[in-house]
Design an enzyme around this catalytic site. Sequence first.
Site, PDB file in Angstrom:
ATOM      1  N   ASP A  64     -22.653 -14.556  14.005  1.00 58.36           N
ATOM      2  CA  ASP A  64     -24.134 -15.148  13.960  1.00 58.36           C
ATOM      3  C   ASP A  64     -24.505 -16.075  15.218  1.00 58.36           C
ATOM      4  O   ASP A  64     -23.605 -16.183  16.062  1.00 58.36           O
ATOM      5  CB  ASP A  64     -24.228 -15.898  12.553  1.00 58.36           C
ATOM      6  CG  ASP A  64     -23.303 -17.310  12.527  1.00 58.36           C
ATOM      7  OD1 ASP A  64     -22.238 -17.304  13.565  1.00 58.36           O
ATOM      8  OD2 ASP A  64     -23.590 -18.160  11.600  1.00 58.36           O
ATOM      9  N   TYR A  66     -25.333 -18.812  18.173  1.00 55.30           N
ATOM     10  CA  TYR A  66     -24.789 -20.086  18.268  1.00 55.30           C
ATOM     11  C   TYR A  66     -25.728 -20.974  17.707  1.00 55.30           C
ATOM     12  O   TYR A  66     -26.836 -20.827  17.420  1.00 55.30           O
ATOM     13  CB  TYR A  66     -25.138 -20.441  19.941  1.00 55.30           C
ATOM     14  CG  TYR A  66     -24.144 -19.337  20.655  1.00 55.30           C
ATOM     15  CD1 TYR A  66     -22.643 -19.301  20.659  1.00 55.30           C
ATOM     16  CD2 TYR A  66     -24.962 -18.592  21.792  1.00 55.30           C
ATOM     17  CE1 TYR A  66     -22.080 -18.524  21.368  1.00 55.30           C
ATOM     18  CE2 TYR A  66     -23.939 -17.811  22.584  1.00 55.30           C
ATOM     19  CZ  TYR A  66     -22.680 -17.794  22.318  1.00 55.30           C
ATOM     20  OH  TYR A  66     -21.950 -16.960  23.489  1.00 55.30           O
ATOM     21  N   PHE A  77     -23.936 -13.219  22.083  1.00 52.69           N
ATOM     22  CA  PHE A  77     -23.149 -13.998  22.955  1.00 52.69           C
ATOM     23  C   PHE A  77     -23.985 -14.566  24.115  1.00 52.69           C
ATOM     24  O   PHE A  77     -23.311 -15.236  25.077  1.00 52.69           O
ATOM     25  CB  PHE A  77     -22.073 -12.859  23.598  1.00 52.69           C
ATOM     26  CG  PHE A  77     -20.788 -12.677  22.411  1.00 52.69           C
ATOM     27  CD1 PHE A  77     -19.941 -13.429  22.126  1.00 52.69           C
ATOM     28  CD2 PHE A  77     -21.166 -11.461  21.905  1.00 52.69           C
ATOM     29  CE1 PHE A  77     -19.100 -13.101  21.424  1.00 52.69           C
ATOM     30  CE2 PHE A  77     -20.112 -11.014  20.975  1.00 52.69           C
ATOM     31  CZ  PHE A  77     -19.102 -11.853  20.510  1.00 52.69           C
ATOM     32  N   HIS A 187     -11.448 -10.856  18.913  1.00 52.96           N
ATOM     33  CA  HIS A 187     -12.793 -11.701  19.089  1.00 52.96           C
ATOM     34  C   HIS A 187     -12.341 -12.343  20.598  1.00 52.96           C
ATOM     35  O   HIS A 187     -11.327 -12.919  20.890  1.00 52.96           O
ATOM     36  CB  HIS A 187     -13.173 -12.609  18.128  1.00 52.96           C
ATOM     37  CG  HIS A 187     -14.492 -13.343  18.432  1.00 52.96           C
ATOM     38  ND1 HIS A 187     -14.696 -14.532  19.251  1.00 52.96           N
ATOM     39  CD2 HIS A 187     -15.483 -12.861  17.815  1.00 52.96           C
ATOM     40  CE1 HIS A 187     -16.140 -14.597  19.171  1.00 52.96           C
ATOM     41  NE2 HIS A 187     -16.587 -13.627  18.387  1.00 52.96           N
TER      42      HIS A 187
END
Length: 222
Positions: A64, A66, A77, A187
């Site tokens: 989701d 930031y 990202f 991740h």
Amino acid sequence: MVHFGNDWDTILDGEFAKTYYQNLRQFLLTEYRTQTIYPGMYDIFNALKYTPYSQVRAVILGQDPYHNPDQAHGLSFSVRKGVAPPPSLVNIFKEIKDDVGIDNTGKHGELTNWAKHGVLLLNTVLTVRAGQANSHKGKGWEQFTDDVIRLLDQREEPVVFLLWGNNAKAKKALIQHPQHLVLTAAHPSPLSAYHGFFGCKHFSKANAFLREHGLPEIDWSI
């Protein structure tokens, strides 16, 4: 009415009339009116606006947006120029440098250049409350983004899916057609990057696959 300005308008025609999306829309209207929500409402769909369906060569799936001020702008990202790259993005840049020799460190964290050259930077949930990660989970976005992934899976032209972390890996079941390449890894967050993200070489693997299929490689510089 949502307007992308490209072929997603036709491909997603009817999606916004579905009951789940109407419920999501009502939830978001209240949230934006009463809470601080990221990204701004005009940036929610930037991933689809910047990367038309027909031009997608790779998909990088985030969780989701930031949830800190000035960071999220609708691309997974990515942060706008002038905002310090968050730790996960710093680690992505480190792997790119180690993998393909492109050094993005010390510049900025805005990945718009990737989006405009065929990398769909899609989060599974497209909005979030300030300071509250996963606060819009389970409100309907997952159905929308699952449908986007299914539509990309239906494409005859190959797509590379880069799935990092358990949330992204869970979407692998949506990708059924053998012409696509699915790459999975840990991740890139500092908590897990050393457990399989560093050294995954996804950026060179993606380009090797595209090259083998006669498609343009992705320039991973920003």
